[in-house]
Design a protein around this motif. Sequence first.
Motif, PDB file in Angstrom:
ATOM      1  N   GLN A  20       1.045  -1.409  -0.024  1.00  0.00           N
ATOM      2  CA  GLN A  20      -0.530   0.148  -0.047  1.00  0.00           C
ATOM      3  C   GLN A  20       1.109   1.217  -0.085  1.00  0.00           C
ATOM      4  OE1 GLN A  20      -3.561   0.568  -0.586  1.00  0.00           O
ATOM      5  NE2 GLN A  20      -2.830   2.653  -0.553  1.00  0.00           N
ATOM      6  N   ASP A  23       1.488   1.741  -3.453  1.00  0.00           N
ATOM      7  CA  ASP A  23       0.544   1.785  -4.164  1.00  0.00           C
ATOM      8  C   ASP A  23      -0.272   3.211  -3.829  1.00  0.00           C
ATOM      9  OD1 ASP A  23      -1.868   0.590  -5.620  1.00  0.00           O
ATOM     10  OD2 ASP A  23      -3.077   1.888  -5.306  1.00  0.00           O
ATOM     11  N   PHE A  30      -0.652  -2.549  -5.923  1.00  0.00           N
ATOM     12  CA  PHE A  30      -0.798  -3.145  -4.603  1.00  0.00           C
ATOM     13  C   PHE A  30      -1.303  -4.710  -4.870  1.00  0.00           C
ATOM     14  CE2 PHE A  30      -3.842  -4.627  -0.824  1.00  0.00           C
ATOM     15  CZ  PHE A  30      -3.287  -3.775  -0.429  1.00  0.00           C
ATOM     16  N   GLU A  56      -9.153  -4.701  -0.715  1.00  0.00           N
ATOM     17  CA  GLU A  56      -8.939  -3.437  -2.203  1.00  0.00           C
ATOM     18  C   GLU A  56      -9.636  -2.657  -1.530  1.00  0.00           C
ATOM     19  OE1 GLU A  56      -6.138  -3.370  -5.898  1.00  0.00           O
ATOM     20  OE2 GLU A  56      -7.466  -5.051  -5.517  1.00  0.00           O
ATOM     21  N   THR A  59      -8.377  -0.814   1.725  1.00  0.00           N
ATOM     22  CA  THR A  59      -7.961  -0.331   1.551  1.00  0.00           C
ATOM     23  C   THR A  59      -7.638   0.516   0.790  1.00  0.00           C
ATOM     24  OG1 THR A  59      -6.466  -1.994  -0.381  1.00  0.00           O
ATOM     25  CG2 THR A  59      -5.700  -2.200   1.937  1.00  0.00           C
ATOM     26  N   THR A  60      -8.576   0.938  -1.263  1.00  0.00           N
ATOM     27  CA  THR A  60      -8.771   1.781  -1.544  1.00  0.00           C
ATOM     28  C   THR A  60      -8.940   3.384  -0.767  1.00  0.00           C
ATOM     29  OG1 THR A  60     -10.475   0.633  -2.129  1.00  0.00           O
ATOM     30  CG2 THR A  60      -7.720   0.732  -3.273  1.00  0.00           C
ATOM     31  N   SER A  63      -6.767   4.784   1.597  1.00  0.00           N
ATOM     32  CA  SER A  63      -5.875   4.880   0.216  1.00  0.00           C
ATOM     33  C   SER A  63      -7.207   6.751  -0.033  1.00  0.00           C
ATOM     34  CB  SER A  63      -5.710   4.602  -0.235  1.00  0.00           C
ATOM     35  OG  SER A  63      -4.937   5.362  -1.203  1.00  0.00           O
ATOM     36  N   GLY A 212      -2.328  -2.484   4.799  1.00  0.00           N
ATOM     37  CA  GLY A 212      -2.801  -1.610   4.596  1.00  0.00           C
ATOM     38  C   GLY A 212      -2.902  -0.282   4.268  1.00  0.00           C
ATOM     39  N   ALA A 216      -1.772   3.808   4.384  1.00  0.00           N
ATOM     40  CA  ALA A 216      -2.849   4.512   3.191  1.00  0.00           C
ATOM     41  C   ALA A 216      -1.995   5.868   3.424  1.00  0.00           C
ATOM     42  CB  ALA A 216      -4.083   4.616   3.400  1.00  0.00           C
TER      43      ALA A 216
END
Length: 253
Positions: A20, A23, A30, A56, A59-60, A63, A212, A216
């Motif tokens: 992460q 990414d 990632f 994800e 984590t997205t 992020s 992750g 972030a």
Amino acid sequence: MTLDAIIPALPFVAVGFGAQLVDGALGMAFGVISNTLLISLGVPPAAASAGVHTVETFTTAASGISHVAQRNVDWRLFRRLALPGIAGGILGAYVLSNIDAGVARPFVLAYLAAIGLYLLWRGIRHREPRETTPRYVAPLGLVGGFLDAAGGGGWGPVVTSNLLAQGGSPRRTIGTVNTTEFFLTATVSATFIAQLGWAAFTTATLGLMVGGVLAAPLGALIARRLPTRMLLLLVSAVLILTSLYGIVHALSR
């Protein structure tokens, strides 16, 4: 939670943190980093892929919030990307359930490697690349969302690299693409999460998610602080290396 329960998850926390961090700072990788490292730790490939796709979604989200807080998001670009990306993701998920999209993967990866070489040339040749507003956004979002769902990943490499090639600001491009990815990932993963439920949350999955989410904010901060030229060089390096790895892996099957 006891120490005996925490220790087995620590390697996966480290994998999630490192993946992460890259990414969040560079807008890609990632999935390929997490999958590669999980498999090297002994996780079966199918379980690694399922875990990464589940993680994800979380984590997205972390992020995206971090990039918004760092003011890395171009909201006009976000609006132009989001709906085409989601539409492409839905179409890609449908195609994946009916047609094998793996045949085109080596060609897509070769294209991304070429984009990486172009960005590397830009970073070396120009100390301060001229930034312009990308013109081709909606079609790019559609293609990026489709390839991400049908090919098991690719939103970041496809969309980030092409927006940078069009002259987009590296910091705002990376922040916007990362923020938009949450909505794409949530859409594509909805059925998957509904089917697996809590069974998807293994030790590896939880470790990836914790690492992750922790990484972030740091990734978003790096994207804000690094000079434009350095971001271009780092993006090109990650894009070239991951694309070449994917080509070798796809052709060796």
